[in-house]
Write an enzyme that holds these catalytic residues in place. Sequence first.
Site, mmCIF file in Angstrom:
data_model
loop_
_atom_site.group_PDB
_atom_site.id
_atom_site.type_symbol
_atom_site.label_atom_id
_atom_site.label_comp_id
_atom_site.label_asym_id
_atom_site.label_seq_id
_atom_site.Cartn_x
_atom_site.Cartn_y
_atom_site.Cartn_z
ATOM 1 N N THR A 173 -1.794 -1.442 -0.880
ATOM 2 C CA THR A 173 -2.150 -0.051 -0.611
ATOM 3 C C THR A 173 -3.552 0.264 -1.115
ATOM 4 O OG1 THR A 173 -1.617 2.222 -1.231
ATOM 5 C CG2 THR A 173 -0.915 0.529 -2.767
ATOM 6 N N ASP A 174 -4.185 1.255 -0.506
ATOM 7 C CA ASP A 174 -5.506 1.690 -0.989
ATOM 8 C C ASP A 174 -5.414 2.346 -2.370
ATOM 9 O OD1 ASP A 174 -4.285 4.091 -0.262
ATOM 10 O OD2 ASP A 174 -5.920 4.769 1.037
ATOM 11 N N GLU A 175 -4.177 2.709 -2.779
ATOM 12 C CA GLU A 175 -4.041 3.383 -4.080
ATOM 13 C C GLU A 175 -4.437 2.477 -5.242
ATOM 14 O OE1 GLU A 175 -0.696 5.858 -4.818
ATOM 15 O OE2 GLU A 175 -0.569 6.500 -2.749
ATOM 16 N N LEU A 200 18.441 -2.204 0.967
ATOM 17 C CA LEU A 200 18.984 -0.891 1.368
ATOM 18 C C LEU A 200 19.089 0.043 0.166
ATOM 19 C CD1 LEU A 200 21.649 -1.867 4.077
ATOM 20 C CD2 LEU A 200 19.266 -1.182 4.388
ATOM 21 N N TYR A 256 1.319 20.634 -3.488
ATOM 22 C CA TYR A 256 0.929 20.434 -4.892
ATOM 23 C C TYR A 256 -0.455 21.037 -5.148
ATOM 24 C CZ TYR A 256 4.602 16.793 -5.023
ATOM 25 O OH TYR A 256 5.796 16.097 -4.959
ATOM 26 N N LYS A 265 1.637 -1.950 -7.789
ATOM 27 C CA LYS A 265 1.103 -2.602 -6.580
ATOM 28 C C LYS A 265 -0.122 -3.452 -6.940
ATOM 29 C CE LYS A 265 2.329 -2.190 -2.824
ATOM 30 N NZ LYS A 265 3.357 -2.940 -2.052
ATOM 31 N N TYR A 288 3.256 3.644 -9.863
ATOM 32 C CA TYR A 288 3.384 3.003 -8.542
ATOM 33 C C TYR A 288 2.145 2.163 -8.237
ATOM 34 C CZ TYR A 288 2.760 2.461 -3.517
ATOM 35 O OH TYR A 288 2.481 1.937 -2.275
HETATM 36 P P1 NAD Z 1 9.710 2.621 2.169
HETATM 37 O O1 NAD Z 1 10.034 3.148 0.829
HETATM 38 O O2 NAD Z 1 9.940 3.469 3.376
HETATM 39 O O3 NAD Z 1 10.516 1.250 2.414
HETATM 40 C C1 NAD Z 1 10.683 0.285 1.431
HETATM 41 C C2 NAD Z 1 11.828 -0.639 1.870
HETATM 42 O O4 NAD Z 1 11.956 -1.667 0.872
HETATM 43 C C3 NAD Z 1 13.201 0.057 1.974
HETATM 44 O O5 NAD Z 1 13.861 -0.348 3.150
HETATM 45 C C4 NAD Z 1 13.947 -0.442 0.743
HETATM 46 O O6 NAD Z 1 15.366 -0.508 0.925
HETATM 47 C C5 NAD Z 1 13.338 -1.812 0.554
HETATM 48 N N1 NAD Z 1 13.440 -2.299 -0.825
HETATM 49 C C6 NAD Z 1 13.146 -1.619 -1.960
HETATM 50 N N2 NAD Z 1 13.384 -2.399 -3.033
HETATM 51 C C7 NAD Z 1 13.813 -3.603 -2.567
HETATM 52 C C8 NAD Z 1 14.207 -4.802 -3.181
HETATM 53 N N3 NAD Z 1 14.189 -4.938 -4.509
HETATM 54 N N4 NAD Z 1 14.577 -5.837 -2.393
HETATM 55 C C9 NAD Z 1 14.590 -5.724 -1.043
HETATM 56 N N5 NAD Z 1 14.258 -4.584 -0.411
HETATM 57 C C10 NAD Z 1 13.875 -3.534 -1.164
HETATM 58 O O7 NAD Z 1 8.196 2.147 2.079
HETATM 59 P P2 NAD Z 1 7.039 2.142 3.190
HETATM 60 O O8 NAD Z 1 6.351 3.448 3.197
HETATM 61 O O9 NAD Z 1 7.594 1.595 4.448
HETATM 62 O O10 NAD Z 1 6.048 1.086 2.542
HETATM 63 C C11 NAD Z 1 6.192 -0.307 2.826
HETATM 64 C C12 NAD Z 1 5.111 -1.063 2.063
HETATM 65 O O11 NAD Z 1 3.830 -0.609 2.471
HETATM 66 C C13 NAD Z 1 5.162 -0.869 0.559
HETATM 67 O O12 NAD Z 1 4.888 -2.108 -0.057
HETATM 68 C C14 NAD Z 1 4.069 0.137 0.267
HETATM 69 O O13 NAD Z 1 3.530 -0.071 -1.010
HETATM 70 C C15 NAD Z 1 3.062 -0.202 1.357
HETATM 71 N N6 NAD Z 1 2.202 0.893 1.821
HETATM 72 C C16 NAD Z 1 2.746 2.078 2.223
HETATM 73 C C17 NAD Z 1 1.910 3.079 2.729
HETATM 74 C C18 NAD Z 1 2.454 4.389 3.226
HETATM 75 O O14 NAD Z 1 1.673 5.289 3.557
HETATM 76 N N7 NAD Z 1 3.762 4.558 3.326
HETATM 77 C C19 NAD Z 1 0.529 2.873 2.794
HETATM 78 C C20 NAD Z 1 0.002 1.644 2.351
HETATM 79 C C21 NAD Z 1 0.865 0.670 1.872
HETATM 80 O O1 TDX Z 2 5.874 17.663 -1.609
HETATM 81 C C1 TDX Z 2 4.735 17.185 -1.599
HETATM 82 N N1 TDX Z 2 3.663 18.023 -1.676
HETATM 83 C C2 TDX Z 2 2.373 17.581 -1.693
HETATM 84 O O2 TDX Z 2 1.423 18.381 -1.760
HETATM 85 C C3 TDX Z 2 4.484 15.769 -1.507
HETATM 86 C C4 TDX Z 2 5.622 14.795 -1.421
HETATM 87 C C5 TDX Z 2 3.181 15.326 -1.518
HETATM 88 N N2 TDX Z 2 2.149 16.212 -1.626
HETATM 89 C C6 TDX Z 2 0.766 15.688 -1.652
HETATM 90 C C7 TDX Z 2 0.500 14.586 -2.658
HETATM 91 C C8 TDX Z 2 -0.560 13.749 -1.975
HETATM 92 O O3 TDX Z 2 -1.840 14.296 -2.237
HETATM 93 O O4 TDX Z 2 0.524 15.089 -0.369
HETATM 94 C C9 TDX Z 2 -0.256 13.894 -0.492
HETATM 95 C C10 TDX Z 2 0.511 12.731 0.079
HETATM 96 O O5 TDX Z 2 1.608 12.490 -0.780
HETATM 97 P P1 TDX Z 2 2.685 11.320 -0.492
HETATM 98 O O6 TDX Z 2 3.223 11.504 0.888
HETATM 99 O O7 TDX Z 2 3.631 11.282 -1.647
HETATM 100 O O8 TDX Z 2 1.740 10.035 -0.423
HETATM 101 P P2 TDX Z 2 0.701 9.398 -1.472
HETATM 102 O O9 TDX Z 2 0.980 9.805 -2.860
HETATM 103 O O10 TDX Z 2 -0.675 9.651 -0.931
HETATM 104 O O11 TDX Z 2 1.088 7.838 -1.317
HETATM 105 C C11 TDX Z 2 1.310 7.282 0.015
HETATM 106 O O12 TDX Z 2 0.188 6.567 0.449
HETATM 107 C C12 TDX Z 2 -0.067 5.313 -0.115
HETATM 108 C C13 TDX Z 2 2.548 6.403 0.056
HETATM 109 O O13 TDX Z 2 3.690 7.125 -0.406
HETATM 110 C C14 TDX Z 2 2.360 5.141 -0.719
HETATM 111 O O14 TDX Z 2 3.506 4.296 -0.605
HETATM 112 C C15 TDX Z 2 1.161 4.431 -0.159
HETATM 113 O O15 TDX Z 2 0.881 3.279 -0.896
#
Ligand code: NAD
Ligand code: TDX
Length: 340
Positions: free
Chosen positions: A126-128, A36, A211, A158, A154
């Site tokens: 992640t694809d990143e 959390l 951005y 990963k 980040y």
């Molecule tokens: P998020 O930030 O919404 O959620 C992360 C969760 O992990 C939170 O509930 C947080 O409390 C918990 N957490 C953080 N540190 C912790 C710790 N030390 N121990 C236990 N719990 C902890 O993230 P998300 O967007 O749901 O992403 C989930 C996973 O998917 C991540 O591993 C991220 O790298 C990966 N991912 C995300 C995206 C995306 O677009 N959001 C895309 C590809 C992969």
């Molecule tokens: O305020 C903003 N303005 C803006 O232009 C924010 C927050 C983002 N952006 C741009 C940056 C990126 O090009 O939008 C795009 C998406 O940004 P994010 O939502 O921060 O995502 P990104 O950096 O692409 O990473 C996400 O995808 C891969 C997730 O946050 C990661 O957890 C995941 O692994």
Amino acid sequence: MKTILVTGGAGFIGSNFVYYMLRTHPNVRVVVLDALTYAGNLETLSPLLDNPRFRFVKGDITDRAAVENLFREEGFDAVVNFAAESHVDRSIDTPEIFLKTNILGTQVLLDACRKGGNIRFHQVSTDEVYGDLPLDRPDLFFTEETPIHTSSPYSASKAGADLLVQAYHRTYGANITISRCSNNYGPYHFPEKLIPLMITNAMEGKSLPVYGEGKNIRDWLYVKDHCSAIDLILQGGRIGEVYNIGGHNERSNLQVVKAILALLGKDESAITYVKDRPGHDLRYAIDPTKMRQELGWKPETTFETGLRQTVAWYQENRDWWEHVKSGAYLAYYKQHYGNT
Ligand code: NAD
Ligand code: TDX
């Protein structure tokens, strides 16, 4: 009954996965382990707290003793690791916690799986980790063979975790798979990420901080399609393999922001161009052929439908995001965006 540990299950994708698994697998019990942090929200899981097939445990994946106790107590059949620090901008400001949670936390889980008798472990990556693609080469895509080439703390963290997971497979025969998904969107997405930030800011009449010139491209996938892909990998993925997940939904950031404004019936005057993200990745684009050919996966939700549903969800669940947009998040917002 099988018991699955979902770490990070109070976050965006983890919580969607918990709901997906409980809905689609009546023989599955889910235990969530979540620290959390600012990104985790127990309110998201509150409808499940009385469900006999669900248990929530507050705890940190880097806390070895607590993790090992939980493994002993529960005897998990499988572990899916979503727990992570996930926001690129925060990793640029404070890298250390990303290394700690994303790399060392993954190692603790891998060790616990090993001690537990080689428990099945899936790493949500992640694809990143592949870095980025140029904007003028729409013919190029990330495959599972694309070299790791990270840009931000980040993505480096990963990638570090992925390498460790693969090393545990090679060295100890760990029972692992890894998935690398493109950008997700949908319900319960924390409003620091592009789509929920723009939806909620527009609803609040605030400016929409894009951005640079808004030309960077992301490959968007509705979160439920990510959940179905992970479920298929758990059931039939080959051990030791990496699977890329994505649905060929590439959009520039500006296209996404304009589509959100159109759905909300707002004009574009609130768009504000702000300082670019340092090291900003240009384009992500996944080739999901392996998922389709080996596991028969395909996404069900088009970007148009998914974005409409997502905007509607934020309109219908104002309480949820107003709660998370208060407190610690407000301080971060002011520090990162100033008074824009
Ligand atoms: P998020 O930030 O919404 O959620 C992360 C969760 O992990 C939170 O509930 C947080 O409390 C918990 N957490 C953080 N540190 C912790 C710790 N030390 N121990 C236990 N719990 C902890 O993230 P998300 O967007 O749901 O992403 C989930 C996973 O998917 C991540 O591993 C991220 O790298 C990966 N991912 C995300 C995206 C995306 O677009 N959001 C895309 C590809 C992969
Ligand atoms: O305020 C903003 N303005 C803006 O232009 C924010 C927050 C983002 N952006 C741009 C940056 C990126 O090009 O939008 C795009 C998406 O940004 P994010 O939502 O921060 O995502 P990104 O950096 O692409 O990473 C996400 O995808 C891969 C997730 O946050 C990661 O957890 C995941 O692994």
